[in-house]
Each structure stands twice: as structure tokens, then as C-alpha cells.
Design an enzyme around this catalytic site. Structure first.
Site, PDB file in Angstrom:
ATOM      1  N   GLU A 189       0.810  -1.221   0.000  1.00 47.36           N
ATOM      2  CA  GLU A 189       0.000   0.000   0.000  1.00 47.36           C
ATOM      3  C   GLU A 189       0.842   1.269   0.000  1.00 47.36           C
ATOM      4  OE1 GLU A 189      -2.942   0.118   3.076  1.00 47.36           O
ATOM      5  OE2 GLU A 189      -3.525  -1.963   2.784  1.00 47.36           O
ATOM      6  N   GLU A 374      -5.187  -8.509   0.939  1.00 46.86           N
ATOM      7  CA  GLU A 374      -5.824  -8.151   2.223  1.00 46.86           C
ATOM      8  C   GLU A 374      -7.285  -7.847   1.991  1.00 46.86           C
ATOM      9  OE1 GLU A 374      -4.247  -4.865   4.507  1.00 46.86           O
ATOM     10  OE2 GLU A 374      -2.193  -5.580   4.185  1.00 46.86           O
TER      11      GLU A 374
HETATM   12  O1  IFM Z   1      -3.516  -3.079   9.296  1.00 46.40           O
HETATM   13  C1  IFM Z   1      -3.551  -2.555   8.018  1.00 46.40           C
HETATM   14  C2  IFM Z   1      -2.432  -3.113   7.171  1.00 46.40           C
HETATM   15  O2  IFM Z   1      -1.177  -2.928   7.746  1.00 46.40           O
HETATM   16  C3  IFM Z   1      -2.430  -2.444   5.818  1.00 46.40           C
HETATM   17  N1  IFM Z   1      -3.731  -2.535   5.213  1.00 46.40           N
HETATM   18  C4  IFM Z   1      -4.870  -2.136   5.997  1.00 46.40           C
HETATM   19  C5  IFM Z   1      -4.860  -2.876   7.324  1.00 46.40           C
HETATM   20  C6  IFM Z   1      -6.100  -2.511   8.151  1.00 46.40           C
HETATM   21  O3  IFM Z   1      -6.188  -1.140   8.357  1.00 46.40           O
END
Ligand code: IFM
Length: 468
Positions: A189, A374
Site C-alpha cells: 500500500e 488483504e
Molecule cells: O492493518 C492494516 C495493514 O497494515 C495495511 N492494510 C490495511 C490494514 C487494516 O487497516
């Protein structure tokens, strides 16, 4: 360290607790929403959210967290879930549920604690043990090289030299672990890092200026290109090498012309500024003024790595409200979400946005293989009863996201796997321990792990390779 024994039978019990499809044979689901063969049913984590600080150098996030007022609940990342001494037990629980891939990240400050050059052998050896344990449990290691934590000595992303430092680090990692990691992801990200850390001052290093933002965007893209090149030089052709972008489509918070314009900027900043140059295009024109001062001759060719697969993190859409004077030109805030959406502790539940981003990447960027690296839900979980945390809402939300992912597959998207965020509850950056996403609860006082009924639901999905 002895891993607790957890059997598949325990998971049938758990699935029963989840009220879902315990005990049904896979054949009961023939012809329903199943995923392609070889689908990765993963869970995700990151070093700075689960490992303690023990045995590593100081990171940008240590500095940020140690300053008063930065972390919502006043906590720090000093201990976290002590993953480095609990990973075997975590993997045992996950493997018993059928999880076949584990996404983790290397802590750069553990690999190069004090400066560039020779890596720290003790740090490398820890990850040898962690990876070998994953393999012993038949879980494919999916490794993020840098998931936000950077050693203090390396500086921050305003410095163009960070790109080469990250490439050198990628070289170290892929030489050492290239024989065992099945999926490599350069960054996690970079869009969140740039927005929260360099435009809004909410994350490390706590900056908020257009100049810092533009530099963070371009230098991460450049770093990613160099990291992928370094990795490809060290890895055999069949190893997957990519990166992870948080892809969320943007909508205006209201119908005002200002918010409509803000949504255009949000769309360009959040998605196009990363995916376009990665797949060989110019930056979207909306972000031109931010990044142009930092682009040097030859950069765009380095950035255009055109990976055969891409990691996508998806939670919900961005609702943009115009904000004059903000380096981003918009604010992606909680209160901007439409009131009718179900809210978790952090974000709303928007499964259709997942179908939207997956199909869009498929059509606009040459149909790469996609991993949802994710997706997950932060919820107020109850205390365990009889050894299980009952979290039926998480299962319901997960079911809706899996259905949305499956709709994308029906439309031809080459979805190769999903990683639920997160394996265990952990340290949620500036939110501290106040937000809990895990399929496994962690008691912060004792580090005791307790499975949630949603892990039982996930086990049922894995069993049928589909949406239970
Ligand atoms: O915890 C974070 C992760 O580190 C990166 N993506 C979003 C998740 C939830 O906010």
C-alpha cells in the site's frame, strides 16, 4: 517452543459455533461458487504489527509511536503479539483450518539494523525458522519486503536514495529466501503510506506537505521498480514477483462540484498514480503537478515493471470530500461514508466495490493474475466462551466479500487467491490495539491465542474451495 495441538476436528466444532456449514461434504457444494484449482486461501500479517522490537534496529514507526499523542490508545509496537516466539502455535491453528498460504513481512530494521551493507545474520536466521515452519505446515510463504517499517538510519521517502536502499534490501532478501518464498510483494500500500504519512501527518513520519507527498509517491514507485528488477535477477522465472496496492474506487462525499472534482483526484491519486506507471503508462494528469518535480530521465521505464500478477488490498470505497489547502485536495474520512452502509470499527462493508476493482484491473491493465492480499473486518469481539470467540458478523461480512470476489471470477478475472486480514488481532498502527481484525484473538496480557468462530467459517470455505 512447542506448538499447541489443534486438530481438524476442532474446526468442525468451531464451524458449528459459527452456525455455518459444519460437517457438510464438499460434494454438497458442487456447481456452487467455487474458486479455481490451486486457489490460495491465505491470511495476512506484517512485522511491525505482530513482532516485538526485540533483536532489531529502531524503525520510523518506533519513533512515531513513542511520541505522545500519535497512537489512539497510547500503546506502542514494543511487544505486539510477540509473533517471533508464537508463530509455531499460530501456524498450527491456521493449518488445522486448512489455510494454505501465509502473508508476512520482513522487518527491514531486523535485516539491516544499523546501516546499509552486510545484513544481520540473527535477523535472517529468524525468518529462516519462520518460513521453514510455514512450509512444514504446508503453507505457501507470501512475503512483503517492506510493509511500512523502515530503519531510522535509512531516512524517509523524501530522499530519492531510499529507492536504491530498498532495492539493495530486496536483493538481500531474494538471495537468502528465494528458494522458499512462493509469492514476493515489494511494497504494501504505497498509496496509504504517501497519503497518511506524507500528506495527512497521521502515520510515520508524520509529514503533511504537497512536496513531501509528491516525493513519497514517485520515490516509492521508483523503489518498487528497482526492487522488482533486483528480485527478478535473483529468482527463478516461475516465482511470482509483484507488489500490493490498496485499490479502492473513489466516489464524491456529496454531489457538490467540489466533491465531484475531489473524487476525480482521489481516483487518480489512490489508484492510477500506482497502477498506471507500474503497467507502463504515464502518471494520471491529476497527480502530474505533485510528482513532476521528482521525475528524472529514465525513471518511468524503471517503474514500468509490468508484473504478471498484482496484489490488491481492498476494504471499502473512498468517499472524497474536497479540502482546500490539503496536499491531497481531498479528505478520505470516516464521516464521509454514506449513512446506509454497515460500519465496522473502522471502515464500511462494501462487497460490490471488490467486484468493481477486480474487474477494472482485469480490463484496464492487461488481465494480470490477481491476489487479494488483504481484506478483513475490524469488529468489537466478545470474550471467549468455551474456548471460542463468537463473531458471526465477521463470517457474514466475509461471506459477502467472497461472493463479490467470486462474481469477478465469473466475469473472467484471474483471481488466484485471497488473504484475510488479519491472521491474529494485532497493532493497528495509529489506532493501537483498539481495532481487532483477526481470525484469532490474542489476549494482550498473556499472549494466549483463541480462535474465533469466523476461523471456523473460513475453514468451511477452504474445505469446499468456495463460498460456504
Ligand atoms: O492493518 C492494516 C495493514 O497494515 C495495511 N492494510 C490495511 C490494514 C487494516 O487497516
Amino acid at each position: 517452543m512447542q506448538a499447541p495441538s489443534v486438530s481438524r476436528r476442532d474446526f468442525i466444532k468451531l464451524a458449528g459455533a459459527s452456525g455455518m456449514v459444519a460437517g457438510l461434504p464438499a460434494s454438497a457444494f458442487a456447481g456452487q461458487s467455487t474458486f479455481p484449482d490451486g486457489f490460495l486461501w491465505g491470511v495476512a500479517s506484517s512485522a511491525s504489527q505482530v513482532e516485538s522490537r526485540e533483536g532489531r534496529g529502531r524503525s520510523n514507526w518506533d519513533v512515531f509511536a513513542d511520541q505522545k499523542g500519535h497512537i489512539l490508545d497510547g500503546s506502542t509496537n514494543a511487544v505486539n503479539t510477540a509473533f517471533e516466539s508464537h508463530y509455531a502455535g499460530d501456524f498450527a491453528m491456521l493449518a488445522a483450518a486448512g489455510v494454505n498460504a501465509f502473508r508476512f513481512s520482513f522487518a527491514w530494521p531486523r535485516i539491516q539494523p544499523d546501516g546499509p551493507g552486510k545484513p544481520n545474520e540473527a535477523g535472517l536466521a529468524l525468518y529462516d525458522r519462520i518460513i521453514d515452519e510455514m512450509l512444514r505446515r504446508d503453507m505457501i510463504p507470501a512475503a512483503t519486503m517492506c510493509h511500512w517499517d523502515m530503519p531510522v538510519w535509512a531516512g524517509d521517502l523524501r530522499d530519492r536514495d531510499m529507492a536504491q536502499r530498498l532495492a539493495d534490501y530486496a536483493d538481500i532478501l531474494t538471495r537468502r529466501f528465494g528458494d522458499r518464498v512462493g509469492l514476493w510483494l515489494a511494497l504494501n500500500e504505497p498509496n496509504t503510506v504517501a497519503a497518511a504519512g506524507y500528506a495527512l501527518g497521521m502515520h510515520a513520519p508524520g509529514l503533511a506537505s504537497a512536496e513531501a507527498l509528491g516525493a513519497a509517491v514517485h520515490h516509492q514507485n521508483l523503489a518498487q521498480g528497482l526492487m522488482l528488477a533486483a528480485a527478478r535477477a535473483n529468482l527463478s522465472k516461475d516465482v511470482r514477483v509483484s507488489t500490493t496496492i490498496n485499490v479502492q474506487s473513489a466516489r464524491p462525499a456529496t454531489n457538490s462540484p467540489e466533491d465531484v472534482q475531489a473524487a476525480r483526484m482521489a481516483e487518480a491519486f489512490w489508484n492510477g498514480a500506482w497502477l498506471d506507471p507500474l503497467f507502463g503508462r504515464d502518471y494520471p494528469q491529476e497527480v502530474g503537478p505533485l510528482v513532476e518535480p521528482f521525475i528524472k530521465s529514465g525513471d518511468m521505464a524503471v517503474i514500468a515493471a509490468r508484473p504478471a500478477s498484482i496484489g490488491v488490498n481492498y476494504y471499502a470505497r473512498v468517499y472524497a470530500r474536497a479540502q482546500a489547502g490539503s496536499p491531497l485536495g481531498f479528505l478520505p474520512e470516516m464521516e464521509n461514508f454514506p449513512a446506509q452502509l454497515i460500519r465496522t470499527q473502522m471502515l464500511p462493508v462494501e462487497p460490490d466495490g471488490l467486484t468493481e476493482v477486480l474487474t477494472r484491473i482485469h480490463t484496464e491493465y492487461g488481465a494480470p493474475d490477481i491476489y487479494v492480499t488483504e481484506t478483513g473486518f475490524a469488529l468489537d469481539d466478545p470474550q471467549p466462551v468455551d474456548g471460542v470467540v463468537h463473531d458471526p458478523k465477521r463470517s457474514t461480512y466475509l461471506q459477502s466479500y467472497l461472493q463479490a470476489a467470486h462474481q469477478a471470477v465469473d466475469q473472467g478475472v484471474k483471481l488466484r487467491g485471497i488473504f484475510y486480514w488479519a491472521a491474529t488481532d494485532n497493532w493497528e498502527w495509529a489506532m493501537g490495539f483498539s481495532k481487532t481484525f483477526g481470525l484469532i484473538q490474542v489476549d494482550r496480557a498473556t499472549q494466549k491465542r483463541t480462535p474465533k468462530s469466523s476461523l471456523g467459517y473460513y475453514a468451511q470455505c477452504i474445505k469446499i474451495n468456495g463460498v460456504a
